[in-house]
Motif scaffolding. Structure first.
Motif, PDB file in Angstrom:
ATOM      1  N   THR B 181       0.836  -1.206   0.000  1.00 20.90           N
ATOM      2  CA  THR B 181       0.000   0.000   0.000  1.00 20.90           C
ATOM      3  C   THR B 181       0.863   1.245   0.000  1.00 20.90           C
ATOM      4  N   VAL B 182       1.726   1.342   0.999  1.00 21.30           N
ATOM      5  CA  VAL B 182       2.527   2.558   1.105  1.00 21.30           C
ATOM      6  C   VAL B 182       3.425   2.698  -0.112  1.00 21.30           C
ATOM      7  N   SER B 183       3.974   1.565  -0.557  1.00 20.49           N
ATOM      8  CA  SER B 183       4.856   1.619  -1.713  1.00 20.49           C
ATOM      9  C   SER B 183       4.105   2.133  -2.940  1.00 20.49           C
ATOM     10  N   HIS B 432       1.057   3.146  12.317  1.00 16.88           N
ATOM     11  CA  HIS B 432       2.155   4.090  12.143  1.00 16.88           C
ATOM     12  C   HIS B 432       2.530   4.245  10.679  1.00 16.88           C
ATOM     13  N   ALA B 433       2.500   3.114   9.955  1.00 19.34           N
ATOM     14  CA  ALA B 433       2.860   3.178   8.538  1.00 19.34           C
ATOM     15  C   ALA B 433       2.019   4.227   7.828  1.00 19.34           C
ATOM     16  N   PHE B 434       0.755   4.314   8.184  1.00 18.50           N
ATOM     17  CA  PHE B 434      -0.118   5.263   7.489  1.00 18.50           C
ATOM     18  C   PHE B 434       0.106   6.694   7.962  1.00 18.50           C
ATOM     19  N   PHE B 435       0.046   6.887   9.291  1.00 17.52           N
ATOM     20  CA  PHE B 435       0.127   8.296   9.698  1.00 17.52           C
ATOM     21  C   PHE B 435       1.518   8.863   9.537  1.00 17.52           C
ATOM     22  N   LYS B 436       2.545   7.998   9.670  1.00 20.12           N
ATOM     23  CA  LYS B 436       3.890   8.545   9.516  1.00 20.12           C
ATOM     24  C   LYS B 436       4.228   8.783   8.052  1.00 20.12           C
ATOM     25  N   ALA B 437       3.800   7.852   7.187  1.00 19.11           N
ATOM     26  CA  ALA B 437       4.001   8.089   5.754  1.00 19.11           C
ATOM     27  C   ALA B 437       3.284   9.371   5.358  1.00 19.11           C
ATOM     28  N   LEU B 438       2.098   9.563   5.917  1.00 16.93           N
ATOM     29  CA  LEU B 438       1.332  10.771   5.625  1.00 16.93           C
ATOM     30  C   LEU B 438       2.083  12.014   6.087  1.00 16.93           C
ATOM     31  N   LEU B 439       2.634  11.953   7.283  1.00 12.09           N
ATOM     32  CA  LEU B 439       3.393  13.105   7.776  1.00 12.09           C
ATOM     33  C   LEU B 439       4.563  13.418   6.844  1.00 12.09           C
ATOM     34  N   PRO B 557      -2.385  10.901  -3.086  1.00 13.53           N
ATOM     35  CA  PRO B 557      -1.839   9.961  -2.097  1.00 13.53           C
ATOM     36  C   PRO B 557      -1.993  10.455  -0.668  1.00 13.53           C
ATOM     37  N   LEU B 558      -1.901  11.769  -0.470  1.00 20.04           N
ATOM     38  CA  LEU B 558      -2.081  12.290   0.880  1.00 20.04           C
ATOM     39  C   LEU B 558      -3.485  11.975   1.379  1.00 20.04           C
ATOM     40  N   ILE B 559      -4.452  12.202   0.513  1.00 18.82           N
ATOM     41  CA  ILE B 559      -5.837  11.961   0.932  1.00 18.82           C
ATOM     42  C   ILE B 559      -6.057  10.477   1.205  1.00 18.82           C
ATOM     43  N   LEU B 560      -5.516   9.631   0.307  1.00 19.32           N
ATOM     44  CA  LEU B 560      -5.692   8.194   0.508  1.00 19.32           C
ATOM     45  C   LEU B 560      -5.042   7.740   1.816  1.00 19.32           C
ATOM     46  N   LEU B 561      -3.840   8.266   2.069  1.00 20.71           N
ATOM     47  CA  LEU B 561      -3.162   7.861   3.304  1.00 20.71           C
ATOM     48  C   LEU B 561      -3.911   8.353   4.532  1.00 20.71           C
ATOM     49  N   ALA B 568      -7.167   3.173  10.204  1.00 24.18           N
ATOM     50  CA  ALA B 568      -6.426   1.913  10.311  1.00 24.18           C
ATOM     51  C   ALA B 568      -6.561   1.295  11.689  1.00 24.18           C
ATOM     52  N   GLY B 569      -6.894   2.113  12.670  1.00 26.30           N
ATOM     53  CA  GLY B 569      -6.982   1.590  14.026  1.00 26.30           C
ATOM     54  C   GLY B 569      -8.299   0.912  14.330  1.00 26.30           C
ATOM     55  N   TRP B 570      -9.262   1.090  13.437  1.00 22.72           N
ATOM     56  CA  TRP B 570     -10.585   0.553  13.751  1.00 22.72           C
ATOM     57  C   TRP B 570     -10.635  -0.968  13.680  1.00 22.72           C
TER      58      TRP B 570
END
Lengths: 501, 728
Positions: B181-183, B432-439, B557-561, B568-570
């Motif tokens: 996903t992140v890639s 973390h993968a999502f919010f940190k990649a987003l940051l 990608p920002l919006i998707l992330l 992701a926590g749900w």
């Protein structure tokens, strides 16, 4: 074997080399082409060894046997087993590349140069084939002559010093070995046959004495610490082809000597000397690696890294188990491929810049990106990145030494860190960083040069991804070698236990 | 602009097309064609409901993971191990996951130069197909089917057999989703970010190489393949950090990352050897299924005796410390920010740096055997957590702040693993993968807008210029701060609860530190947020004139992330909040799940505390940077020493240079090169012949030239020895 394949492999390049004399000395192009064709034919001639080799036996194969000097029971006998066969193939391949890399680099005495290279090739193959220890000695010594000439005539500015040092170092060692060989002949039932000599048992005192006599010759050649100082000088002054052959083949002969002669003939001494040999190897690994950090000369750095890598090889050999010895032998091939390739690369860039000082480079990745990719690949193989050949060898050696004595692997594994340190630092200083004005506008590799490097790339990945292609040659021979060394120990212990004090 | 729109259109088509693929593949799968490949071994356990959902599977065998001696009765060691199969072939979609990126790497490296600005297509399509195959893999696992099969024997020597083989289980499936996903998003984002850069194709080929390596790392069914991936991601990281190689700092940072990681690998590879010596194999199955047999064994080296499980776990942990940038091997990660920002997001935040956590989670059957090792992991996690967070408080380079926050968040995952809650650790890895990649990608968007300015000093008030970046960055900051409802909240809370709940000696300590760091995290995240987006713009007029929102290729990608950063926590809502913690149940067969033995009341208090800590952090940041912006400056004046200590990262780099690097270099130059090599050895080597030469020339005084002197001597002495031999 009705066809004397090994003899053909030895004498074809020698005769081919002398046949260059029929070409007119001025016709440089014809000489080069002919030398290349001879080396290619020689390579083709060696291919049957790969496919017809019987991997299920430890016995010598492709054997030839002729009486030579009957008065002293000296025979012309040849043969290969799983330990030696791959080196013949490596020699025939590397010679081709050495000829290709000399294509433009050698401008003077071209004929003599290619004659020397081809002559050297034949003699090197002789060293790996000889199963008569006297014959081996002849090849071993004769080999010095062309190498002496290659460095001494076509070498760098300080070549005379380097040549003499190289010659003396190896000669002193060889003469001690000669004495050892003769005394072996006296004690071993008046034969020079390696197999026969290994069947004899010698007193431990005699074995120890002989061990050090052989050690003098082989350790210098490897080179092991502390008799390594000829190597940086020889490498630095040698022309590219000389460095390549030196790194890829010549220094392997020391380790080969340990495997072929010291271990089977002197098993108890080998057992007794495992400790000191391992310690010397470890010193070599760490010492060679650390001293690389202080180098300012491209070739010297790679030469010292050879000391470190060869330490892995002797560590593997003297850790005395299947993994370590197979890893050691594989690492001999790997080091030949990788360091050989690095010297090819250095030769190519030296041809463009005529400087070996690291500080004269920088930013080369921008001017020569293809070259940079090749060099990076070989750098990664040198520091043992998985999927390259260097990893397989280092891994097996380290694993084997860990099985033998964990602390040895602990020290040897520091070589992984130091290796990455000096190689990547070197890479950064040459290829990264701001562009040095001395490398601006350098031409990219030519097709010939790319073709010279491609076989090495192929080997890096072939061995790295499918090492069984090489390891399967060794399995049976290595098991046999270990049983020779350890079997005798058991016998000795058994005898010691039976005989009351 | 037109090019942009076409690009996006194509991407949308490709994504839609590809997302159909796994669904289609799944229907074929339902026919059960892979069924015969699958063997599931369920460990013997006592009375939990763990296997109920797996018991229904076809080939359930009773395997044994021997219980650990140290832990009490109440904690079950439930592990499902997937036995390797040797028949049948690997399904194509599994092989496609890593090998498509590999092919795209080779293709782009060879032909990218000719493709020029179009060289991103092959890598993007490859990674998108990989992504859909990963979805397929995930669904396969979800339906209770697993794969463990060798591709071919890689190394064989003596009794060592190492294979290239693939293992697909719950843990792998989760990692596959994270990585692909992140890639994928980073691949797309880079079209915008790397536009017009020299070496555009090189960038994409390295990205593909990285994706391949990371996928091999998580897909391996043995330690050796893990190590392969481990080193290969290191190589891609080296190449990408040093992407702008003509900058000395970038080239040095790449090298530093590689070498520091090698320190970790040093321990890692010794750990592998120790595993091999104990188990005679490096396959996960062989090792984990016999893990119990090393209990009580000891290992002696250098005269010291260690508990065998502890020794193995600590050695493996060394590798994890390097890759996941934990103390003392954290120094490379902040420098790695020299790489292009998409790389920082993908490699140095979301995926590669989590490999250490993955390693520990994967090896949980071994870690369960050593409380000591778990305590060490917890301790390092806790220390790194607060250490990195305090540094992040004062940094002014926006990427460095986020980098230190990554180190700190990875430390949370270490705490999770250290207290035995591997599932929670991996859960935090996931969110973390999502919010940190987003940051990071948000930072990238800002850097683009600011024309490659990374200093927060020159930013401020960007909100009105970059609304999408603003909102997505806000969501990511809320998530990392642990605001209830956001992804980071659930995973961080899970870790902290588990730490408090744990019977690991340092559990409470880690909980305390972790809660405090939750406060720091919220503070520094919002400090950064306010400094960037609020207040007045502090840059040059020229910069201001060019400020604008980034192109859709970047913002999509920002919006998707941000969907991930929020949602992701749900998957892991705890029972306390009325959830079912699907996450924990999903991973439990692989990593187990510690039993909660604290009361619901205590759990609520813990939850409240961490929420409170985060809330305070946000409020304090608001107070210090919005309400009273003069406070930070005063604080610096009041505590200059503390400030400098933090600003200079506790001087760890300087200590390493002065204590390790410089001594080694000067030892090399002064002691080895000058004294030992040049002085002693060369002295002897040159001295002997020189002495003999002098002696023999005195003796004979006839010949000229040194060589002949030497040769004469050689010959003579050989002759002498000859004679001596024969006459003896």
């Amino acid at each position: 074997m009705s066809v004397p394949l090994l003899s053909a492999l030895i004498f074809f390049p020698i005769i081919g080399g002398f046949s260059l004399l029929i070409v007119k000395r001025e016709d440089v192009q014809a000489i080069k082409t002919m030398a290349l064709i001879i080396s290619l034919m020689e390579f083709v001639l060696s291919i049957p060894l790969f496919f017809m080799f019987d991997k299920t036996t430890y016995l010598m194969q492709f054997t030839e046997h002729h009486s030579w000097i009957p008065a002293f029971h000296i025979n012309y006998s040849l043969g290969v087993d799983g330990i030696s066969v791959l080196f013949i193939l490596l020699s025939t391949l590397v010679t081709i590349l050495a000829i290709l890399v000399s294509w433009e680099a050698i401008q003077t005495k071209v004929l003599e140069f290619f004659l020397s290279i081809l002559f050297l090739e034949g003699v090197m193959i002789g060293v790996f084939c000889a199963t008569d220890i006297f014959l081996f000695y002849i090849f071993w010594e004769v080999m010095l002559i062309p190498m002496f000439l290659i460095i001494g005539i076509w070498g760098g500015p300080n070549r005379i010093y380097a040549t003499i040092k190289f010659f003396l170092y190896t000669l002193v060692g060889s003469l001690l070995m000669l004495v050892g060989i003769i005394s072996l002949y006296m004690k071993g039932g008046h034969t020079f046959d390696v197999i026969e000599l290994a069947k004899h048992s010698y007193s431990i005192k005699f074995q120890m004495w002989l061990f050090w006599a052989f050690f003098a010759a082989f350790a210098v050649k490897v080179p092991m610490w502390p008799v390594h100082t000829w190597l940086p000088d020889a490498h630095t002054e040698a022309p590219a082809a000389g460095s390549v052959i030196l790194a890829a083949i010549l220094i392997k002969m020391g380790a080969y000597g340990f495997l072929r002669f010291s271990m089977p003939i002197l098993p108890q001494a080998t057992q007794a000397m495992m400790g000191p040999m391992i310690v010397l190897s470890l010193i070599g690994i760490i010492y060679g690696a650390i001293i690389c950090l202080a180098q300012t000369d491209l070739k010297r750095l790679i030469a010292y890294s050879s000391v470190s890598h060869m330490g892995f090889i002797t560590l593997g050999i003297y850790s005395m188990n299947t993994q370590s010895i197979e890893g050691g032998i594989l690492q001999m091939i790997n080091h030949g491929v990788v360091t050989g390739a690095l010297f090819l690369c250095i030769g190519m860039v030296y041809e463009r810049t005529h400087t070996r000082a690291i500080k004269d480079y920088g930013g080369l990745a921008s001017t020569m990106p293809i070259f940079g990719s090749f060099f990076l690949l070989f750098t990664m193989a040198a520091i043992g990145l998985p999927a390259t050949n260097g990893f397989i060898g280092e891994f097996l050696v380290l694993l084997g030494s860990f099985i033998h004595k964990p602390w040895t692997a602990f020290f040897a594994a520091t070589g992984l860190i130091l290796g990455a340190w000096y190689m990547l630092w070197l890479y950064q200083r040459i290829f990264f960083n701001p562009i040095n004005k001395k490398v601006v506008g350098l031409p990219e590799l030519t097709t010939r040069e790319v073709l010279t490097l491609l076989p090495m790339v192929g080997l890096v990945f072939w061995i790295g991804l499918y090492p069984d292609a090489m390891l399967s040659f060794m399995h049976v021979s290595v098991e046999h070698l270990i049983s020779q060394v350890q079997g005798s120990m058991e016998t000795a212990q058994h005898v010691a236990a039976v005989i009351p004090h | 602009m037109r090019q942009q729109i076409t690009n996006i259109f194509f991407l949308v088509v490709v994504i839609c097309g590809l997302s159909v693929l796994p669904a289609a593949a799944n229907t074929t799968h339902a026919s059960g064609e892979h069924h015969s490949n699958i063997h599931v071994t369920v460990s013997q356990h006592h009375g939990t409901a763990a296997t109920s959902e797996h018991a229904a599977l076809g080939h359930v065998e009773e395997g044994a993971v021997e219980g650990h001696a140290e832990k009490g009765e109440h904690e079950e060691n439930v592990r499902q191990l997937i036995a390797p199969t040797h028949d049948g072939s690997l399904p194509w979609w599994l092989l496609a996951i890593p090998f498509l990126p590999l092919s795209s790497f080779i293709f782009t490296l060879l032909f990218g130069k000719r493709l020029g600005v179009n060289s991103h297509w092959v890598p993007i399509i490859a990674v998108l197909i990989s992504f859909s195959c990963a979805l397929k893999a995930f669904l396969t696992v979800k339906s209770g089917h697993f794969i463990n099969q060798d591709l071919y024997t890689w190394i064989s020597s003596g009794n060592t057999r190492v294979a290239v083989g693939f293992l697909l289980d719950q843990l792998t499936a989760v990692m596959l989703i994270v990585v692909t996903t992140v890639s994928s998003l980073v691949h797309i984002y880079s079209i915008g970010y790397m536009k017009g850069e020299d070496g555009y194709y090189r960038f994409y080929s390295y990205l593909s190489l990285f994706t391949f390596s990371m996928l091999m790392l998580v897909l391996g069914n043995n330690f050796m393949q893990l190590f392969f991936g481990w080193e290969a991601v290191g190589l891609s990281s080296y190449l990408l950090i040093g992407f702008y190689y003509e900058k000395v700092s970038a080239a040095t940072a790449g090298r530093k990352a590689f070498i520091v990681n090698r320190f970790g690998d040093f321990g890692f590879i010794l750990g592998l050897f120790l595993i091999f010596v104990n188990f005679g194999s490096l396959h996960y199955y062989d090792v984990f299924s016999h893990a119990g047999q090393i209990v009580g064994h000891t290992w002696t080296i250098f005269g010291m005796t260690f508990d065998m499980p502890t020794a193995i776990c600590i050695l493996l942990m060394c590798g994890a410390l390097g890759k996941s940038a934990q103390i003392p091997l954290h120094v490379w990660l902040p420098d790695a920010m020299e790489g292009p920002t998409p790389v920082s997001a993908l490699i140095h935040a979301a995926t590669m740096v989590t490999a250490g956590v993955f390693l520990i989670a994967r090896c949980n059957p071994l870690y369960e055997l050593s409380h000591f090792a778990l305590n060490v992991v917890t301790f390092i996690g806790a220390i790194t957590c607060i250490f990195a967070a305090t540094i992040a408080l004062v940094q002014t380079d926006i990427k460095r702040v986020v980098a230190y926050s990554t180190v700190s968040q990875l430390a949370y995952m270490f705490i999770g693993c250290g207290v035995g809650a591997y599932g929670a650790g991996v859960f935090h890895l996931f969110t973390h993968a999502f919010f940190k990649a987003l940051l990071f990608l948000g930072c990238g968007s800002i850097i683009l807008g600011m024309h490659h300015e990374q200093e927060v000093k020159y930013m401020g008030g960007l909100k009105k210029y970059m609304p999408i970046t603003y909102w997505t960055f806000l969501l990511a900051s809320l998530s990392i701060s642990g605001v209830p409802g956001f992804a980071g909240f659930f995973s961080k809370d899970e870790i902290l609860t588990m730490a408090f709940n744990s019977d690991i000696a340092l559990g409470k300590f880690a909980w305390f530190i972790g809660t405090f760091v939750a406060f720091l995290t919220a503070f520094y995240s919002f400090r950064l947020f306010f400094l960037i987006f609020h207040g007045e713009f502090r840059g040059t007029a020229e910069q201001k004139a060019h400020l604008k929102e980034s192109s859709p290729v970047v913002t999509i990608p920002l919006i998707l992330l941000s969907i991930g950063a929020v949602g992701a926590g749900w998957f892991g809502i705890p029972a306390l909040l009325g959830g079912h913690n699907y996450w924990g149940h999903f991973l439990m067969p692989v990593v187990g799940e510690p039993e909660l033995h604290i009361s619901t009341y205590a759990e609520s208090v813990l939850l409240g505390t961490s929420v409170l800590a985060g809330g305070c952090g946000i409020l304090l940041a608001f107070f210090m940077y919005i309400t009273k912006p003069e406070i930070p400056g005063k604080l610096v004046e009041m505590f200059p020493r503390t400030y400098n200590l933090l600003l200079n990262k506790y001087y760890i780099d300087e200590i390493y240079i002065a204590g390790l690097v410089e001594p080694t270099l000067s030892f090399s130059r002064k002691a080895l090169l000058k004294v030992v090599d040049g002085g002693i050895i060369e002295g002897i080597v040159n001295g002997i012949p020189r002495g003999i030469g002098a002696f023999s020339s005195k003796l004979r005084g006839l010949q000229d030239g040194q060589i002949s002197h030497y040769l004469a001597w050689m010959g003579g002495s050989a002759l002498f020895l000859f004679v001596w031999m024969f006459t003896r």
